[in-house]
Scaffold this motif. Structure first.
Motif, PDB file in Angstrom:
ATOM      1  N   GLN A 128       0.671  -1.185   0.107  1.00 19.78           N
ATOM      2  CA  GLN A 128       0.228  -0.014  -0.031  1.00 19.78           C
ATOM      3  C   GLN A 128       0.881   1.219   0.102  1.00 19.78           C
ATOM      4  N   THR A 129       0.364   2.450  -0.407  1.00 18.06           N
ATOM      5  CA  THR A 129       1.108   3.677  -0.387  1.00 18.06           C
ATOM      6  C   THR A 129       0.114   4.662   0.293  1.00 18.06           C
ATOM      7  N   ILE A 130       0.910   6.044   0.453  1.00 20.97           N
ATOM      8  CA  ILE A 130      -0.009   6.939   0.953  1.00 20.97           C
ATOM      9  C   ILE A 130      -0.166   7.782  -0.284  1.00 20.97           C
ATOM     10  N   LYS A 131      -1.373   8.083  -0.444  1.00 18.14           N
ATOM     11  CA  LYS A 131      -1.976   8.842  -1.825  1.00 18.14           C
ATOM     12  C   LYS A 131      -2.045  10.369  -1.709  1.00 18.14           C
ATOM     13  N   PRO A 132      -1.895  11.070  -2.766  1.00 18.55           N
ATOM     14  CA  PRO A 132      -1.830  12.565  -2.809  1.00 18.55           C
ATOM     15  C   PRO A 132      -3.248  12.782  -2.155  1.00 18.55           C
ATOM     16  N   GLY A 133      -3.339  14.044  -1.168  1.00 17.59           N
ATOM     17  CA  GLY A 133      -4.337  14.584  -0.696  1.00 17.59           C
ATOM     18  C   GLY A 133      -4.548  13.842   0.854  1.00 17.59           C
ATOM     19  N   MET A 134      -3.777  12.733   1.061  1.00 15.06           N
ATOM     20  CA  MET A 134      -4.385  12.183   2.375  1.00 15.06           C
ATOM     21  C   MET A 134      -3.617  12.656   3.513  1.00 15.06           C
ATOM     22  N   VAL A 135      -4.392  12.679   4.518  1.00 12.03           N
ATOM     23  CA  VAL A 135      -3.792  13.404   5.754  1.00 12.03           C
ATOM     24  C   VAL A 135      -3.096  12.283   6.645  1.00 12.03           C
ATOM     25  N   VAL A 136      -1.964  12.779   7.456  1.00 13.18           N
ATOM     26  CA  VAL A 136      -1.261  11.627   8.262  1.00 13.18           C
ATOM     27  C   VAL A 136      -1.162  12.481   9.566  1.00 13.18           C
ATOM     28  N   LEU A 137      -1.856  11.832  10.404  1.00 11.65           N
ATOM     29  CA  LEU A 137      -1.680  12.259  11.790  1.00 11.65           C
ATOM     30  C   LEU A 137      -0.106  11.481  12.226  1.00 11.65           C
TER      31      LEU A 137
END
Ligand code: OOG
Ligand code: MG
Length: 256
Positions: free
Chosen positions: A216-225
């Motif tokens: 899996q990847t972190i997609k553009p626009g995603m928030v990361v706390l």
């Protein structure tokens, strides 16, 4: 053991806000991979009901947090649209024993993934950073769990709120930035960004690496706390929480 059945049980407790026994009591052989599968199934159920994934959270990235819950390794969870508060008000109905913690959130503008992601890669993919408050509410009795239990329960994710003002990644040295958390005017905890793995950027890199294990990847626009800077505090109806962030202003939360 049927992971889907366990996910259905946890999902129900997440929705109704009733506490439950740890899943590892009945199923001691559950492992971390099973727990992330259960977590994902719960989010799939939420998406089938019309909710949407908006980001990720890292948890247990600071020593203070690890010590307070007795679990000593970082975990991740999934954030959905319905968890994001649009007003600084937290309603206690359908919550069990919520706790509040000071965080910051990275928002990405590029896809980030792979087992070799570095802080440099994270900076190249960061659009902006927000001050944030997370509300966690373990579905387990007495807020007590093992690593596997808390992962299956989506890392206790419940609600979060970001400030209105976005900041440039270069606004300040995020590891040196201080936060102080007040409940009803009394300062209860303070700390700096360095509490999060030495520097909060490392938390985003670690998330990307952890996600790469399941492709899996972190997609553009995603928030990361990135994880709480300090221990969390208990809140009850009538409480007012204020978090002061050095160089970013304050966030407030009224508990109803
Ligand atoms: C697990 C979630 C931890 C953080 O920021 O460290 C977390 C828990 O404490 O229930 O969100
Ligand atoms: Mg947190």
């Amino acid at each position: 053991m049927d992971l889907k059945q366990l996910a259905e049980r946890i999902d129900q407790h997440q929705r109704t806000g009733r506490d439950m026994d740890k899943v590892t009591i009945e199923h001691p052989s559950l492992n971390v991979n099973d727990a992330y599968d259960i977590q994902k199934m719960c989010i799939d159920f939420a998406q089938e009901r019309g909710d949407k994934m908006v980001g990720w959270k890292m948890g247990l990235t600071s020593k203070a947090k690890q010590i307070s819950v007795g679990v000593d390794e970082p975990i991740y969870g999934r954030l959905t649209q319905s968890m994001e508060l649009s007003e600084p008000v937290l309603h206690m109905d359908q919550l069990i024993h919520p706790r509040v913690e000071p965080e910051i959130a990275f928002v990405l503008n590029k896809e980030l993934g792979g087992e070799h992601v570095t802080p440099r890669d994270v900076w190249m993919a960061t659009e902006c950073i927000f001050p944030a408050i997370e509300v966690i509410d373990s579905r387990y009795k007495n807020f007590s769990f093992t690593l596997v239990d808390v992962i299956a329960d989506n890392a206790s994710s419940t609600k979060f709120i970001l400030g209105d003002q976005a900041f440039s990644p270069y606004h300040t040295a995020w590891d040196e930035m201080g936060v102080a958390m007040y409940r009803n005017g009394e300062m209860l905890h303070s700390g700096t960004g360095a509490a999060v793995l030495g520097h909060p950027v490392r938390s985003v890199a670690m998330l990307a690496k952890m996600l790469s294990r399941t492709e899996q990847t972190i997609k553009p626009g995603m928030v990361v706390l990135v994880g709480g800077f300090t221990e969390a505090i208990d809140v009850n109806s009538g409480d007012h929480v204020e978090v002061r962030y050095e160089k970013l202003g304050s966030l407030n939360l009224d508990i109803k």
